[in-house]
Design an enzyme around this catalytic site. Structure first.
Site, PDB file in Angstrom:
ATOM      1  N   GLY A   1       1.096  -1.266   0.090  1.00 49.11           N
ATOM      2  CA  GLY A   1       0.022   0.055   0.154  1.00 49.11           C
ATOM      3  C   GLY A   1       0.889   1.362  -0.050  1.00 49.11           C
ATOM      4  O   GLY A   1       0.438   2.249  -0.340  1.00 49.11           O
ATOM      5  N   SER A   2       1.920   1.072   0.508  1.00 49.15           N
ATOM      6  CA  SER A   2       3.012   2.153   0.335  1.00 49.15           C
ATOM      7  C   SER A   2       3.780   1.541  -1.008  1.00 49.15           C
ATOM      8  O   SER A   2       4.485   0.475  -0.756  1.00 49.15           O
ATOM      9  CB  SER A   2       3.990   2.252   1.538  1.00 49.15           C
ATOM     10  OG  SER A   2       5.113   3.116   1.337  1.00 49.15           O
TER      11      SER A   2
ATOM     12  N   ASN B   1      -0.206   0.394 -16.927  1.00 49.36           N
ATOM     13  CA  ASN B   1      -1.488   0.772 -17.462  1.00 49.36           C
ATOM     14  C   ASN B   1      -1.234   2.512 -17.807  1.00 49.36           C
ATOM     15  O   ASN B   1      -2.327   2.856 -18.005  1.00 49.36           O
ATOM     16  CB  ASN B   1      -2.556   0.578 -16.682  1.00 49.36           C
ATOM     17  CG  ASN B   1      -2.547   1.045 -15.122  1.00 49.36           C
ATOM     18  OD1 ASN B   1      -1.649   2.236 -15.062  1.00 49.36           O
ATOM     19  ND2 ASN B   1      -2.872   0.626 -14.139  1.00 49.36           N
TER      20      ASN B   1
ATOM     21  N   LEU C   1      -1.149   4.872 -16.388  1.00 45.36           N
ATOM     22  CA  LEU C   1      -1.710   5.861 -15.681  1.00 45.36           C
ATOM     23  C   LEU C   1      -1.555   5.833 -13.968  1.00 45.36           C
ATOM     24  O   LEU C   1      -1.812   4.755 -13.587  1.00 45.36           O
ATOM     25  CB  LEU C   1      -3.447   6.107 -15.846  1.00 45.36           C
ATOM     26  CG  LEU C   1      -3.929   6.340 -17.161  1.00 45.36           C
ATOM     27  CD1 LEU C   1      -5.474   6.234 -17.304  1.00 45.36           C
ATOM     28  CD2 LEU C   1      -3.397   7.897 -17.433  1.00 45.36           C
TER      29      LEU C   1
ATOM     30  N   ARG D   1      29.006  -1.572  20.317  1.00 44.54           N
ATOM     31  CA  ARG D   1      28.994  -2.163  18.832  1.00 44.54           C
ATOM     32  C   ARG D   1      29.832  -3.347  18.812  1.00 44.54           C
ATOM     33  O   ARG D   1      29.536  -4.216  18.031  1.00 44.54           O
ATOM     34  CB  ARG D   1      29.266  -1.104  17.940  1.00 44.54           C
ATOM     35  CG  ARG D   1      30.796  -0.490  17.917  1.00 44.54           C
ATOM     36  CD  ARG D   1      30.977   0.392  16.582  1.00 44.54           C
ATOM     37  NE  ARG D   1      32.099   1.217  16.977  1.00 44.54           N
ATOM     38  CZ  ARG D   1      33.272   1.376  16.187  1.00 44.54           C
ATOM     39  NH1 ARG D   1      33.003   1.352  14.705  1.00 44.54           N
ATOM     40  NH2 ARG D   1      34.207   2.134  16.472  1.00 44.54           N
TER      41      ARG D   1
ATOM     42  N   GLU E   1      19.630   1.164   2.405  1.00 46.06           N
ATOM     43  CA  GLU E   1      18.933   1.015   3.500  1.00 46.06           C
ATOM     44  C   GLU E   1      17.222   0.647   3.295  1.00 46.06           C
ATOM     45  O   GLU E   1      17.091  -0.425   4.121  1.00 46.06           O
ATOM     46  CB  GLU E   1      19.217   2.336   4.434  1.00 46.06           C
ATOM     47  CG  GLU E   1      20.341   2.628   5.012  1.00 46.06           C
ATOM     48  CD  GLU E   1      21.227   3.240   3.930  1.00 46.06           C
ATOM     49  OE1 GLU E   1      20.634   3.790   2.716  1.00 46.06           O
ATOM     50  OE2 GLU E   1      22.641   3.422   4.127  1.00 46.06           O
TER      51      GLU E   1
ATOM     52  N   HIS F   1      26.735   4.072  15.907  1.00 49.14           N
ATOM     53  CA  HIS F   1      27.068   5.515  15.934  1.00 49.14           C
ATOM     54  C   HIS F   1      26.041   6.346  16.585  1.00 49.14           C
ATOM     55  O   HIS F   1      25.726   7.529  15.813  1.00 49.14           O
ATOM     56  CB  HIS F   1      27.542   5.840  14.569  1.00 49.14           C
ATOM     57  CG  HIS F   1      28.812   5.080  14.117  1.00 49.14           C
ATOM     58  ND1 HIS F   1      28.892   3.681  14.127  1.00 49.14           N
ATOM     59  CD2 HIS F   1      29.924   5.286  13.795  1.00 49.14           C
ATOM     60  CE1 HIS F   1      29.951   3.221  13.849  1.00 49.14           C
ATOM     61  NE2 HIS F   1      30.873   4.247  13.594  1.00 49.14           N
TER      62      HIS F   1
END
Lengths: 616, 616
Positions: free
Chosen positions: B115-116, B177, B179, B309, B357, B406
């Site tokens: 949907g996105s 299509n 459009l 990290r 990303e 970071h």
């Protein structure tokens, strides 16, 4: 400068990159060394730029998309006489203008902050659009990219946009040194792989040896003489070029050279060549923008139902008539955001970016760097796509207006993918941002006019559905203000709302009054900054703030009210109604009810607080 | 089914799309009608899928990237016998499984929420990677895309990734299509324009008439028989195909057909064809993952300096040895995030996504849908690039681990472009998320092991610089907990910190104690959910919470503590130290001091509160 001298200049840029990083004890000299010859030729032969007058309208524009190669940039500034050697060696120290990654906050010759890869080209497209379609000045835009960053989708959004607009004033120079941060790139030195991609996207491509001055000169000339399409120069280079111990080696990204003195010697020692760059072509100073009279749309009749997105579109069109410096950008949803109203009246200042929100915001930033006042609109939900561009716009300190429509669960049936319920959190946490959220058409129009004159990132949140007009057309809505819509001396708590929940709060207050419970209602249309004075007064007088928002509980209005109480003063009791569950499809009214932010839910929450004697 | 029957099936899908949207009064029937024949052929001829057993390991996987064409998807489910006609007509109503855009929360046959736009292909690549590199099962992944969404850069990140990995089990079907929502796309029906782009990115391309069943059949066959590279089928279609009044017309996006009954008649009326799809190939049920003994790294000596990290990388490698379902993904910064430790030990479960990303998170989502437990790492700042993908992962309800290194100004010289100072706000506001922020190596290791077993989006924030070991190797750190590191009955306020500011707070508390001012120190390693009990106790006993965070003031730890007091109970005094200015370059210590979040600043703030009698 002749060819050998340009070669020497390239070596100087290398040496100064090594020296700057050595002085700092950090930085990216090897990424600077690969692009040194590309930069030397650009500076000596092509870049038309007056370093004494960075705002000269005829200046070419240079963007260092691979912002970590800042030592190279600063070395070039030194060679151009813009900074001296002592300043060069302040690189990366407290208070220095020469930051790890360049920003225009500190240096007048930097167009846009870089350091988040894949952003220089999108912004460069915005600058080139300005030159081509608005300024009509013949400056060129040069963007120096790394090869690693071509993996970012935003680069291909920009490539598509630039070719579609025929931006032959734009040249991308790709420093193909084959090494990323942690190792080789996908395509290594396969220049053809990149060329095929750019050609397919409609670019003219030139492949060169990025350490051959004459080859580079020829390529730049070809870029300048190519009409109708942008050019990309794909330059085969070596990371750490010129120093055998680091050249073309892995594992050396972002580290000063281990033996700087020896490296400098290997590079031929310190030089102090000064390059006399080309002067910008004559260009008219852009006229000071004289704003005409602003005829904002007016909604005279209170209670008429108008969507704030409609008010936005109409106000933006009106603002465009008054202010010739206002431009609008769309992410292929202008019929929904209503930016189409601006497009119809001012097609020459309207930019269709299609479904590419990073490019939408990148182009807005580019246009803003040339003095335009951009309004970029999409669905609030989809502006999350451009979060990193918004963040970097704040680092740049550039002024842009972003407008997110279809806020909240109130959109109804389309469901969660289309609902902006994180946008307030995203925009509030942006440095120096302003966040506005109107509940009414006249308020929207006034805020649109106001936001155009602010600094930094300004965000306006609009709604899909129609809502009753609450305010008169002349009313003022200062940033950092609020409106107390209902108050009495008997108020037992304060409802703090914005947008659609203002109307729900008013309905709830009415119902509660019928039951003998007086509550205050504040329209917090300015979510950042908040109206501290009014919130503090409400806290003192009513003791409890009940926030109601069509947004997730974190980072929105419920958090924003806290800004009024963070200096250690007594904090009122706080209760928060917000969207806590994942919505499905339903009507707008059902959605508001399911989320517990409609009038009925507010009434129930207030009664619960009264019954439990939480409020007086 | 023979060819004419498949043609009939296509008409049925159109009719049912029209009916569903008509019943709902909203939705996207015209976007469904363009792709109906593509879907009919897929269902009848290619998709190997057992609708009774959606978790069958041999099932093909279908992703509707153009999620607004949900009527088509639901019509296909009906044709396959997965839902009945009555349910089809519940489309977009409260409580229906058939949402405006499909989500796997409600429907077992949906792989990922869409949907996105521009997200289906990146996720599809993740699923295909699982099939090719991990499951070693011959299922195919089919992704139906719109043409408009090809403007999203994320599509090209996915295109690059898929070709580089040689994903010949992946087929993208583009419903061209011509459009978009507000009008024509950039390239209209120019299939070649898309073909050139995909070919340049290394894909096999097939151009077809998207309304010719035999042509489509042939194209699918070609996709299946193409080895070594993914295939894209570019299908020329007409939006609203089959109904003259809407076919190929602008301005009809997202609207039910004006005369549904007539349209259905024009399409040949309601049918009730039932398609018997192909059964999945035999595939071993993936073995229940049996976790081996977990040997987390141990840091025995308190006070030793270790970066979180580093602890993350080591813990992840250990987790990978214990749990064969753990996989890791990198955005070309594994040497910085330390995901490289995992890569070295478990190269077969390590996925290099380069600097992309969105694809990094999209691939993680795809892998998670196949039952893997992905850890995707990049710099905290650059995860903002994937904000929309994270948001949609939450809509999907999928479990992924994201790790941002970071964090904060504490990184030092690199400057603001590299500093994650908005990430806590971004991740806290994600629905159902968990946000963890360790200050110590043993704590980090414990949290890495814990987060792997949680639901939803889990975020871990790590730091660049080394910090002293505070906790023993065996200590437990439950989600929603905190650690009180310093307390007395005389505490005059409570310092609430996490990560680097825990250490600054401890130093400040020591200095304040020397001046006779006792303060409590809480390590709020679980930023979401917060430890309500401990915060409430601290509030009751000390009256004031002073939050200290290496993050912008909005949406981070200062806001998070409020979660403990939102039920109307008395709120303590709250004071917030956070990053309020735009940093430049400086050493880590200088950065913390400039931001006012180092020990010295904390001491000064506490003394000011004491002197002004804000605290007891």
């Amino acid at each position: 400068m002749n060819t050998p001298e340009i070669g020497e200049l390239g070596q100087q840029l290398r040496v100064d990159s090594v020296r700057a990083a050595a002085a700092a004890g950090s930085g990216h000299p090897t990424s600077s060394m690969s692009a040194a010859d590309l930069m030397a030729v650009l500076l000596a032969r092509q870049l038309r730029y007056d370093f004494d007058r960075p705002s000269h309208p005829g200046n070419d524009r240079f963007v260092l998309s691979k912002g970590h190669a800042s030592p190279l940039l600063y070395a070039a500034y030194k060679a151009a006489g813009a900074i001296d050697d002592a300043e060069l060696l302040t690189f990366r120290t407290l208070g220095s203008r020469l930051e790890g990654h360049p920003t225009p906050r500190r240096l007048p010759w930097v167009e846009t902050a870089t350091g988040s890869l894949g952003q220089g080209l999108p912004v460069g497209v915005g600058i080139a659009l300005s030159g081509k379609r608005l300024d009509r000045v013949g400056y060129r835009v040069w963007v120096l990219c790394g090869d690693s960053e071509l993996a970012e989708g935003s680069v291909w959004e920009a490539a598509e946009h630039a070719a579609y607009e025929g931006l032959d004033n734009l040249t991308a120079i790709v420093d193909v040194n084959r090494l990323g941060q942690r190792g080789p790139t996908r395509h290594g030195h396969d220049l053809d792989a990149y060329a095929r991609r750019f050609q397919a996207f409609g670019w003219h491509t030139v492949e060169v040896d990025g350490h051959d001055v004459e080859d580079i000169e020829r390529a730049y000339g070809e870029a300048v003489s190519t009409a109708g399409q942008p050019t990309v120069i794909l330059a085969r280079t070596l990371k750490g070029k010129g120093v055998a111990s680091v050249q073309d080696r892995e594992g050396l990204h972002g580290k000063p050279l281990p033996e700087a003195d020896e490296a400098i010697e290997e590079l031929g020692g310190v030089r102090d060549l000064r390059v006399e760059g080309l002067q910008p072509q004559a260009a008219r100073t852009l006229h000071a923008v004289r704003a005409g009279h602003l005829d904002l749309p007016r909604w005279e009749k209170k209670g008429d139902e108008v969507a704030t997105r409609d008010a936005y579109g109409q106000a933006l069109a009106a603002l465009g008539s008054s202010r010739p410096d206002v431009v609008a950008l769309d992410g292929e949803v202008s019929d929904s955001t209503r930016a189409e109203f601006f497009a119809k009246e001012h097609p020459e200042r309207f930019f269709e970016c299609y479904i590419a929100e990073q490019q939408l915001v990148g182009a807005a930033v580019g246009l803003a760097t040339r003095g335009w006042v951009p309004f970029a609109s999409s669905f609030a939900a989809f502006l999350t796509r451009a979060h990193d561009f918004v963040r970097m716009a704040a680092v740049s300190g550039v002024g842009i207006n972003l407008v997110g429509s279809h806020a909240g669960v109130a959109i109804g049936e389309d469901g969660p993918s289309q609902m902006g319920v994180e946008d307030l959190a995203m925009f509030r946490t942006v440095y120096g941002s302003t966040v506005l959220y109107p509940c009414d058409a006249n308020q929207t129009a006034a805020l649109v006019a106001t936001m155009a004159g602010l600094d930094g990132v300004r965000y306006l949140r609009t709604s899909r559905g129609a809502m009753p007009v609450l305010y008169g057309p002349g009313e003022e809505f200062p940033v950092g203000g609020s409106k107390v819509l209902r108050r009495s001396t008997d108020d037992r708590l304060t409802l703090v709302a914005a947008g659609v929940t203002v109307h729900e709060s008013l309905k709830a207050a009415e119902a509660l009054a019928a039951d003998g419970i007086a509550v205050r209602v504040v329209d917090l249309y300015s979510v950042k900054p908040v109206d501290r004075e009014t919130l503090r007064e409400a806290a003192e007088q009513t003791g409890c703030l009940l926030t109601v928002e069509d947004h997730h509980p974190e980072g929105g209005i419920g958090d924003a009210v806290l800004d009024a109480f963070l200096d250690g003063r007594p904090t009122p009791r706080l209760v928060r109604l917000a969207v806590r569950d994942m919505p499905g499809s339903a009507t707008p009214a059902e959605q508001l009810h399911a989320a517990g932010i409609d009038a009925e839910s507010i009434v129930a929450a207030v009664k619960l607080l009264v019954e439990n004697a939480v409020v007086r």
